[in-house]
Design a protein around this motif. Structure first.
Motif, mmCIF file in Angstrom:
data_model
loop_
_atom_site.group_PDB
_atom_site.id
_atom_site.type_symbol
_atom_site.label_atom_id
_atom_site.label_comp_id
_atom_site.label_asym_id
_atom_site.label_seq_id
_atom_site.Cartn_x
_atom_site.Cartn_y
_atom_site.Cartn_z
ATOM 1 N N GLN A 1 28.874 49.123 38.909
ATOM 2 C CA GLN A 1 28.536 48.572 37.595
ATOM 3 C C GLN A 1 29.679 47.737 37.012
ATOM 4 O OE1 GLN A 1 25.516 48.880 36.159
ATOM 5 N NE2 GLN A 1 24.773 50.123 37.853
ATOM 6 N N GLY A 2 30.792 47.662 37.740
ATOM 7 C CA GLY A 2 31.945 46.897 37.259
ATOM 8 C C GLY A 2 32.797 47.644 36.254
ATOM 9 N N LEU A 3 32.592 48.940 36.115
ATOM 10 C CA LEU A 3 33.356 49.760 35.177
ATOM 11 C C LEU A 3 34.508 50.411 35.936
ATOM 12 C CD1 LEU A 3 30.258 51.281 33.393
ATOM 13 C CD2 LEU A 3 31.779 49.519 32.495
ATOM 14 N N PHE A 4 35.490 49.580 36.296
ATOM 15 C CA PHE A 4 36.552 49.998 37.201
ATOM 16 C C PHE A 4 37.438 51.093 36.624
ATOM 17 C CE2 PHE A 4 36.003 45.421 38.625
ATOM 18 C CZ PHE A 4 35.140 45.758 39.662
ATOM 19 N N GLU A 5 37.811 50.981 35.344
ATOM 20 C CA GLU A 5 38.686 51.991 34.761
ATOM 21 C C GLU A 5 38.010 53.365 34.746
ATOM 22 O OE1 GLU A 5 38.186 49.000 33.323
ATOM 23 O OE2 GLU A 5 40.166 48.080 33.541
ATOM 24 N N GLU A 6 36.718 53.393 34.406
ATOM 25 C CA GLU A 6 35.979 54.655 34.418
ATOM 26 C C GLU A 6 35.860 55.186 35.843
ATOM 27 O OE1 GLU A 6 34.926 56.492 31.959
ATOM 28 O OE2 GLU A 6 35.382 55.126 30.339
ATOM 29 N N TRP B 1 39.309 58.543 48.717
ATOM 30 C CA TRP B 1 40.555 57.768 48.733
ATOM 31 C C TRP B 1 40.298 56.301 49.054
ATOM 32 C CZ3 TRP B 1 44.828 59.173 46.557
ATOM 33 C CH2 TRP B 1 45.192 60.511 46.474
ATOM 34 N N ILE B 2 39.417 56.041 50.006
ATOM 35 C CA ILE B 2 39.125 54.649 50.377
ATOM 36 C C ILE B 2 38.489 53.916 49.208
ATOM 37 C CG2 ILE B 2 37.658 53.211 51.845
ATOM 38 C CD1 ILE B 2 38.252 55.311 54.102
ATOM 39 N N LEU B 3 37.527 54.538 48.554
ATOM 40 C CA LEU B 3 36.883 53.911 47.410
ATOM 41 C C LEU B 3 37.867 53.708 46.265
ATOM 42 C CD1 LEU B 3 34.385 52.765 46.105
ATOM 43 C CD2 LEU B 3 33.725 55.086 45.460
ATOM 44 N N LEU B 4 38.716 54.693 46.004
ATOM 45 C CA LEU B 4 39.727 54.540 44.958
ATOM 46 C C LEU B 4 40.635 53.351 45.274
ATOM 47 C CD1 LEU B 4 41.068 55.512 42.359
ATOM 48 C CD2 LEU B 4 42.359 57.179 43.736
ATOM 49 N N GLY B 5 41.000 53.190 46.530
ATOM 50 C CA GLY B 5 41.798 52.034 46.932
ATOM 51 C C GLY B 5 41.078 50.726 46.659
ATOM 52 N N LYS B 6 39.792 50.683 46.926
ATOM 53 C CA LYS B 6 39.016 49.457 46.679
ATOM 54 C C LYS B 6 38.947 49.141 45.188
ATOM 55 C CE LYS B 6 36.204 49.675 50.841
ATOM 56 N NZ LYS B 6 34.843 49.773 51.398
ATOM 57 N N VAL B 7 38.785 50.187 44.377
ATOM 58 C CA VAL B 7 38.751 49.966 42.927
ATOM 59 C C VAL B 7 40.100 49.437 42.459
ATOM 60 C CG1 VAL B 7 38.432 51.037 40.668
ATOM 61 C CG2 VAL B 7 36.990 51.733 42.581
ATOM 62 N N TYR B 8 41.182 50.068 42.921
ATOM 63 C CA TYR B 8 42.517 49.573 42.568
ATOM 64 C C TYR B 8 42.679 48.126 43.000
ATOM 65 C CZ TYR B 8 44.583 54.127 41.291
ATOM 66 O OH TYR B 8 44.910 55.309 40.676
ATOM 67 N N SER B 9 42.226 47.787 44.181
ATOM 68 C CA SER B 9 42.342 46.419 44.665
ATOM 69 C C SER B 9 41.614 45.453 43.734
ATOM 70 C CB SER B 9 41.783 46.325 46.088
ATOM 71 O OG SER B 9 41.917 45.028 46.599
#
Length: 133
Positions: free
Chosen positions: A66-71, A90-98
Motif C-alpha cells: 500500500q506504500g505505507l513504508f514506515e508502518e 528480514w528480506i522484506l524488511l530490507g526491501k522496505v528499507y531500500s
C-alpha cells in the motif's frame, strides 16, 4: 481493500472467534483510517498466536504494497525481533528499507539472513543489486 471493510465486519460478526478475521478486518480498518481499531484487533490476534510469525510478515507486506513504508517497517521490525530466524521477514524488511533509501539498513537485513541461512538465494540476489519492488 477499503471496499472490503463491510465484508470483513460481517465475517467478524458471524464468527468472532476466527483469528484470521481479526487480521483481515484490522487491515481493512487501518486502510479506512480506523487505525486504533485496527491495532486493537492486531494486538488481539498476535497475543493469541505468540509462536506465529505469519501475522507480522503479512501485515508488513500488505502495508508495503500500500506504500505505507514506515508502518510496514514497524511491523516487520517487531516480527523479526520476536522471530530472528524469519528469513522472509528480514528480506522484506530490507526491501522496505531500500524503498525508503536506507541502503545500509537494507543490506544489513539481507546479510542477517545469510548469517543463519548462507544459501538463501533471495538474500544473495538482494545484496548483489539494489532492490526496488
Amino acid at each position: 481493500m477499503k471496499q472490503a471493510l463491510p465484508y470483513f465486519e460481517r465475517a467478524y460478526f458471524y464468527n468472532p472467534d476466527n483469528s484470521d478475521h481479526w487480521l483481515y478486518l484490522g487491515l481493512a480498518q487501518f486502510l479506512s483510517g480506523r487505525r486504533e481499531d485496527a491495532y486493537h484487533l492486531w494486538r488481539k490476534r498476535m497475543s493469541h498466536h505468540l509462536e506465529e510469525d505469519f501475522a507480522y510478515r503479512f501485515l508488513g507486506a500488505e502495508l508495503y504494497r500500500q506504500g505505507l513504508f514506515e508502518e510496514s517497517v514497524r511491523f516487520l521490525q517487531n516480527g523479526v525481533g520476536k522471530f530472528p530466524q524469519d528469513a522472509e521477514g528480514w528480506i522484506l524488511l530490507g526491501k522496505v528499507y531500500s524503498n525508503l533509501g536506507l541502503e545500509k539498513e537494507a543490506r544489513d537485513c539481507w546479510r542477517r539472513v545469510l548469517d543463519f541461512d548462507p544459501v538463501n538465494k533471495e538474500a544473495r540476489e538482494c545484496l548483489s543489486k539494489r532492490v526496488k519492488d
